[in-house]
Design a protein around this motif. Structure first.
Motif, PDB file in Angstrom:
ATOM      1  N   GLN A 197       0.826  -1.209   0.000  1.00  0.00           N
ATOM      2  CA  GLN A 197       0.000   0.000   0.000  1.00  0.00           C
ATOM      3  C   GLN A 197       0.857   1.254   0.000  1.00  0.00           C
ATOM      4  N   GLY A 198       1.897   1.284   0.816  1.00  0.00           N
ATOM      5  CA  GLY A 198       2.749   2.467   0.884  1.00  0.00           C
ATOM      6  C   GLY A 198       3.440   2.754  -0.437  1.00  0.00           C
ATOM      7  N   ALA A 201       1.205   4.379  -3.026  1.00  0.00           N
ATOM      8  CA  ALA A 201       0.914   5.794  -2.743  1.00  0.00           C
ATOM      9  C   ALA A 201       1.781   6.721  -3.590  1.00  0.00           C
ATOM     10  N   THR A 204      -0.088   8.580  -6.369  1.00  0.00           N
ATOM     11  CA  THR A 204      -1.257   9.412  -6.096  1.00  0.00           C
ATOM     12  C   THR A 204      -0.882  10.879  -6.332  1.00  0.00           C
ATOM     13  N   TYR A 223      -7.274   4.431  -4.557  1.00  0.00           N
ATOM     14  CA  TYR A 223      -6.282   4.353  -3.486  1.00  0.00           C
ATOM     15  C   TYR A 223      -6.901   4.763  -2.149  1.00  0.00           C
ATOM     16  N   ALA A 224      -7.737   5.769  -2.163  1.00  0.00           N
ATOM     17  CA  ALA A 224      -8.418   6.183  -0.937  1.00  0.00           C
ATOM     18  C   ALA A 224      -9.293   5.043  -0.412  1.00  0.00           C
ATOM     19  N   LYS A 227      -7.130   2.365   1.347  1.00  0.00           N
ATOM     20  CA  LYS A 227      -6.665   2.729   2.685  1.00  0.00           C
ATOM     21  C   LYS A 227      -7.658   2.351   3.777  1.00  0.00           C
ATOM     22  N   THR A 228      -8.927   2.202   3.418  1.00  0.00           N
ATOM     23  CA  THR A 228      -9.935   1.878   4.423  1.00  0.00           C
ATOM     24  C   THR A 228     -10.497   0.472   4.249  1.00  0.00           C
ATOM     25  N   ARG A 235      -8.910  -6.112  -1.079  1.00  0.00           N
ATOM     26  CA  ARG A 235      -7.664  -5.361  -1.240  1.00  0.00           C
ATOM     27  C   ARG A 235      -6.910  -5.848  -2.476  1.00  0.00           C
TER      28      ARG A 235
END
Length: 289
Positions: A197-198, A201, A204, A223-224, A227-228, A235
């Motif tokens: 995930q990192g 980013a 973005t 991507y938002a 994150k949740t 995922r």
């Protein structure tokens, strides 16, 4: 250093010939592991730069035979792939479709259709009335210069002039931050926190490491959502979709997935290797005697 006895363990030999020399010598051991590191190329999408033109980016991607580069140019030290995440991790890269499979003929057709042609017959294509002249930044490490040189050779075959500039690592990163490049390659550990995930980013809008200034509302939205999202299957689907957007937009050129290695002499025992970077020395390494 290994052969002279100055050291007993060496990590990350990046020449296939050197690896083969050690493999064929009974006094040494070699272990290769498919790592979680991707070799890729940032493309400078800033307004006013040639690669802000999507057709040009798609043509460069289509003209690049990274399968041959991985298997022959760098001697199998990389595994070719499509998505920006290594296929050794189950984050959807195997499901990414390739919108730009290798074809010099198709790459030329893309440029012709977009009006990017060699009108003055000097062998180089023009964009907005000017000859295209790209700068490709690279630095020594993990076969990056070899990728840059080989990819540039493919670009030239479709009439796109590109000059490779090899610098030191500090200069390379400073130029990345300043946006002083057209193409710039590097390798990146995509699993620094056990999840990519990192790393994702970096593409973005407004991200500090978004050196190519890629911007996509669809990418940012997904991507938002990532994150949740906690469900593993959900995922994985989001990672696949994010990678597909990058490929469809020709936002980067994926070189391949690095196959890392560790080599040691018969003087030591207990050497092992994990697919993650930086964790090489353990309490289990000890003199063989």
């Amino acid at each position: 250093a290994l052969q002279s006895g100055d050291q007993d363990v060496a990590e990350n030999l990046t020449t296939a010939a050197d690896l083969n020399t050690l493999k064929n010598d009974r006094h040494y051991r070699v272990k290769e592991v498919q790592a979680v590191r991707t070799g890729f190329t940032y493309l400078n999408l800033r307004s006013g730069h040639p690669l802000a033109n999507k057709a040009l980016r798609l043509a460069l991607c289509t003209a690049t035979d990274n399968r041959t580069i991985c298997r022959k140019t760098v001697g199998g030290l990389y595994t070719p792939g499509i998505g920006i995440l290594p296929t050794v991790i189950d984050y959807g890269s195997k499901d990414v479709k390739d919108p730009t499979p290798y074809s010099l003929k198709k790459a030329k057709a893309i440029l012709d259709k977009a009006g990017i042609k060699d009108t003055d017959k000097d062998g180089w294509r023009e964009l907005n009335g000017k000859n295209i002249s790209l700068t490709y930044l690279t630095f020594s490490g993990r076969n990056l210069p070899e990728f840059a040189e080989a990819q540039t050779d493919f670009f030239k075959r479709i009439g796109i002039r590109c000059t490779v500039k090899k610098t030191d690592a500090d200069t390379h990163w400073n130029k990345l931050v300043a946006g002083d490049f057209d193409l710039a390659n590097l390798t990146w550990n995509v699993m620094q926190s056990g999840d990519p995930q990192g790393f994702m980013a970096n593409f973005t809008s407004g991200a500090e490491n978004n050196y190519g200034k890629y911007a996509s509302g669809q990418y940012d939205s997904l991507y938002a959502q990532l994150k949740t999202t906690k469900n593993t299957a959900a995922r994985r689907q989001l990672f696949t979709r994010l990678q597909q957007i990058l490929k469809d937009d020709a936002a980067v050129i994926v070189g391949g997935y690095y196959k890392t290695n560790i080599c040691w002499s018969e003087n030591v025992t207990g050497v092992t290797y994990l697919p993650v970077d930086y964790y090489w020395i353990t309490k289990d390494i000890k003199p063989a005697s």
